[in-house]
Design a protein around this motif. Structure first.
Motif, mmCIF file in Angstrom:
data_model
loop_
_atom_site.group_PDB
_atom_site.id
_atom_site.type_symbol
_atom_site.label_atom_id
_atom_site.label_comp_id
_atom_site.label_asym_id
_atom_site.label_seq_id
_atom_site.Cartn_x
_atom_site.Cartn_y
_atom_site.Cartn_z
ATOM 1 N N VAL A 1 31.258 26.479 49.795
ATOM 2 C CA VAL A 1 30.561 27.575 50.474
ATOM 3 C C VAL A 1 30.387 28.712 49.475
ATOM 4 C CG1 VAL A 1 30.650 29.256 52.356
ATOM 5 C CG2 VAL A 1 31.553 26.934 52.699
ATOM 6 N N ASP A 2 29.149 29.128 49.289
ATOM 7 C CA ASP A 2 28.840 30.208 48.352
ATOM 8 C C ASP A 2 29.553 31.487 48.781
ATOM 9 O OD1 ASP A 2 27.196 31.201 46.092
ATOM 10 O OD2 ASP A 2 26.283 32.451 47.634
ATOM 11 N N GLN A 3 30.267 32.098 47.841
ATOM 12 C CA GLN A 3 31.036 33.302 48.141
ATOM 13 C C GLN A 3 30.303 34.552 47.675
ATOM 14 O OE1 GLN A 3 34.439 33.061 49.742
ATOM 15 N NE2 GLN A 3 33.132 31.300 50.211
ATOM 16 N N ASN A 4 30.393 35.593 48.473
ATOM 17 C CA ASN A 4 29.832 36.873 48.060
ATOM 18 C C ASN A 4 30.558 37.357 46.808
ATOM 19 O OD1 ASN A 4 28.217 36.799 50.328
ATOM 20 N ND2 ASN A 4 29.574 38.079 51.542
ATOM 21 N N VAL A 5 29.816 37.930 45.891
ATOM 22 C CA VAL A 5 30.404 38.380 44.633
ATOM 23 C C VAL A 5 31.462 39.439 44.918
ATOM 24 C CG1 VAL A 5 29.952 39.532 42.441
ATOM 25 C CG2 VAL A 5 28.333 37.840 43.316
ATOM 26 N N MET A 6 32.673 39.204 44.386
ATOM 27 C CA MET A 6 33.764 40.158 44.583
ATOM 28 C C MET A 6 33.512 41.395 43.738
ATOM 29 S SD MET A 6 36.676 40.534 46.228
ATOM 30 C CE MET A 6 37.486 38.956 46.507
ATOM 31 N N ASN A 7 33.601 42.533 44.370
ATOM 32 C CA ASN A 7 33.329 43.782 43.666
ATOM 33 C C ASN A 7 34.496 44.192 42.782
ATOM 34 O OD1 ASN A 7 32.318 46.320 42.927
ATOM 35 N ND2 ASN A 7 33.389 47.293 44.632
ATOM 36 N N THR A 8 34.211 44.401 41.512
ATOM 37 C CA THR A 8 35.199 45.006 40.618
ATOM 38 C C THR A 8 34.640 46.299 40.030
ATOM 39 O OG1 THR A 8 34.384 43.638 38.780
ATOM 40 C CG2 THR A 8 36.268 42.806 40.019
ATOM 41 N N ARG A 9 33.588 46.822 40.660
ATOM 42 C CA ARG A 9 32.995 48.060 40.166
ATOM 43 C C ARG A 9 33.944 49.232 40.412
ATOM 44 N NH1 ARG A 9 26.606 48.014 41.579
ATOM 45 N NH2 ARG A 9 26.257 45.774 41.495
ATOM 46 N N ARG A 10 34.004 50.102 39.447
ATOM 47 C CA ARG A 10 34.840 51.291 39.588
ATOM 48 C C ARG A 10 33.999 52.546 39.400
ATOM 49 N NH1 ARG A 10 40.359 50.815 39.702
ATOM 50 N NH2 ARG A 10 41.159 48.691 39.469
ATOM 51 N N CYS A 11 34.426 53.588 40.049
ATOM 52 C CA CYS A 11 33.742 54.867 39.931
ATOM 53 C C CYS A 11 33.870 55.381 38.498
ATOM 54 C CB CYS A 11 34.353 55.865 40.910
ATOM 55 S SG CYS A 11 33.688 57.532 40.747
ATOM 56 N N PRO A 12 32.766 55.726 37.851
ATOM 57 C CA PRO A 12 32.854 56.221 36.473
ATOM 58 C C PRO A 12 33.505 57.595 36.371
ATOM 59 C CG PRO A 12 30.612 56.427 37.293
ATOM 60 C CD PRO A 12 31.372 55.663 38.332
ATOM 61 N N ASN A 13 33.640 58.283 37.509
ATOM 62 C CA ASN A 13 34.217 59.627 37.486
ATOM 63 C C ASN A 13 35.728 59.631 37.703
ATOM 64 O OD1 ASN A 13 31.592 60.585 37.194
ATOM 65 N ND2 ASN A 13 31.309 60.823 39.403
ATOM 66 N N CYS A 14 36.205 58.761 38.636
ATOM 67 C CA CYS A 14 37.632 58.819 38.970
ATOM 68 C C CYS A 14 38.306 57.446 38.993
ATOM 69 C CB CYS A 14 37.843 59.521 40.309
ATOM 70 S SG CYS A 14 37.041 58.698 41.697
ATOM 71 N N SER A 15 37.577 56.381 38.626
ATOM 72 C CA SER A 15 38.132 55.031 38.431
ATOM 73 C C SER A 15 38.532 54.312 39.709
ATOM 74 C CB SER A 15 39.341 55.066 37.475
ATOM 75 O OG SER A 15 38.944 55.536 36.213
#
Length: 412
Positions: free
Chosen positions: A363-377
């Motif tokens: 089953v295709d999985q939604n991409v897990m977010n590893t994005r972080r805020c560039p201002n406060c991480s």
């Protein structure tokens, strides 16, 4: 040190659904005055979920509870149901919260163990994302019926009762059947060996992480799925996975098995060998790898929005046989929107199949977010604009005294 087990609280250890609105609006006074509405989850034949922390502690396993609720609510609730834990990490104990890994990392610190020696049991996407971000293996609390709705954001392991937790060393064999076999292990079959959806009748035998997902490179099954497009090297493993589903998850067993056909421009039926290997385990199922035919090319399918794919594939397939009012198993490799398998199933029913059971290797999985805020991480979360229901990535610190207002467009 023995394996550590970490638990979420609300909707994992205890059914706090009656307090969902109060918890969402942060009305903890109301929640505290209505703890009588909280109920245990019942898992027949196994210890109740809220009993498991104490059972595991008695077996020598370090146990922690990690919750996004405040301690002034969590402690009385745990006391009311006599839930034991070696450590409680509540909302106020960390500055960042799930899906950020900080709460889980704090629990590991207090237990004196590390991520590779731990599991986290939860019921929500934020729980599984926090586990991933902390490097901890996640377990979905399938005794909460809402977890079945997360099959495209699934935990590493899915349990519908607590018995497998009594032997944490065996948990790797309790994963999704295709993933366990791909890892070279012998699966311990149980209801959670398969992925189910509330919106589709299809069954998944494992997860597929797209190449845009950081998990793709280390996920064995995802790599083997891509190889299936070009050769049959791993068809014995795929066949064994399908056979496990037929033998364990289907009653009655189907009369016939066929598969989603190749494109008109392709000659190779990539599931033919998989079905042949399946039949060695379940010889009573007659296989017809050529049972369906694609009547035309479907242009730009993968780049079409999921909700528009059904119209794109309508009329694109035909059945080569009349199925004599018998049950048919339909096989595909990756479930994404279900449009292709739904259309194939419709054609099979129109060609005199009594019932069609769709099984997908993954089953295709939604991409897990590893994005972080560039201002406060902080790990970014998806928010909804109430004016137009559009989505955007936003910093969770918007709602804290830091008042970080970073946001960016949502492309998921």
């Amino acid at each position: 040190m023995k394996t550590a087990v970490l638990f979420d609280l609300d909707q994992t250890l205890l059914d706090t659904s009656a307090l969902a609105d109060a918890r969402a609006r942060g009305d903890w006074d109301y929640a505290l005055s209505n703890l009588a509405s909280v109920k245990p989850f019942f898992t027949p034949g196994s210890p109740l979920p809220h009993q498991m922390p104490g059972v595991l502690h008695g077996m020598g396993h370090p146990v922690a509870i990690v919750t996004s609720s405040p301690g002034r609510y969590a402690r009385p609730l745990l006391a009311k149901f006599q839930v034991h834990c070696d450590a409680l990490v509540a909302y106020e104990d960390t500055s960042a919260h799930k899906p950020d890994p900080d709460p889980l990392n704090e629990a590991l610190r207090r237990l004196g163990t590390n991520a590779s020696n731990a599991y986290y049991v939860g019921d929500a996407v934020d729980d599984f994302a926090a586990s991933y971000n902390a490097g901890i293996r996640s377990i979905g609390a399938g005794w909460n019926p809402e977890v079945d709705g997360l099959w495209q954001t699934a935990a590493d392991i899915l349990l519908y009762d607590t018995n497998p937790l009594l032997n944490p060393d065996s948990l790797p064999r309790c994963g999704y059947v295709a993933e366990v076999l791909a890892a070279g292990l012998q699966p311990l079959m149980h209801r959670g060996s398969f992925l189910r959806s509330k919106s589709s009748s299809a069954i998944g035998l494992g997860r597929y992480f797209p190449t845009a997902d950081a998990r793709h490179g280390s996920h064995v099954l995802s790599g083997l799925i891509l190889k299936l497009k070009g050769n049959d090297e791993h068809s014995p493993m795929f066949g064994a996975a399908v056979a496990n589903y037929v033998a364990f998850g289907l009653s009655p067993q189907p009369d016939f098995a066929t598969c989603v056909p190749p494109k008109p421009s392709q000659d190779r039926i990539r599931f033919a060998k998989t079905l042949e290997h399946m039949k060695t385990y379940v010889p009573g199922v007659a296989i017809y790898p050529d049972g369906m035919r694609a009547t035309r090319e479907v242009e730009d399918y993968k780049h079409t929005r999921r909700d528009e794919r059904a119209a794109l594939v309508q009329g694109a397939f035909e059945s080569k046989y009349a199925w004599g009012k018998k049950d048919v198993l339909l096989l595909d490799d990756v479930f994404t929107s279900g449009s292709t398998t739904d259309e194939c199933a419709r054609v099979l029913i129109n060609s005199n199949a009594a019932n069609v059971r769709t099984v997908c290797i993954s089953v295709d999985q939604n991409v897990m977010n590893t994005r972080r805020c560039p201002n406060c991480s902080r790990v970014l979360k998806v928010y909804t604009n109430r004016r137009d229901d559009s989505h955007f990535w936003g910093c969770p610190n918007y709602f804290t005294p830091i008042n970080c207002r970073y946001k960016t467009s949502y492309d998921g």
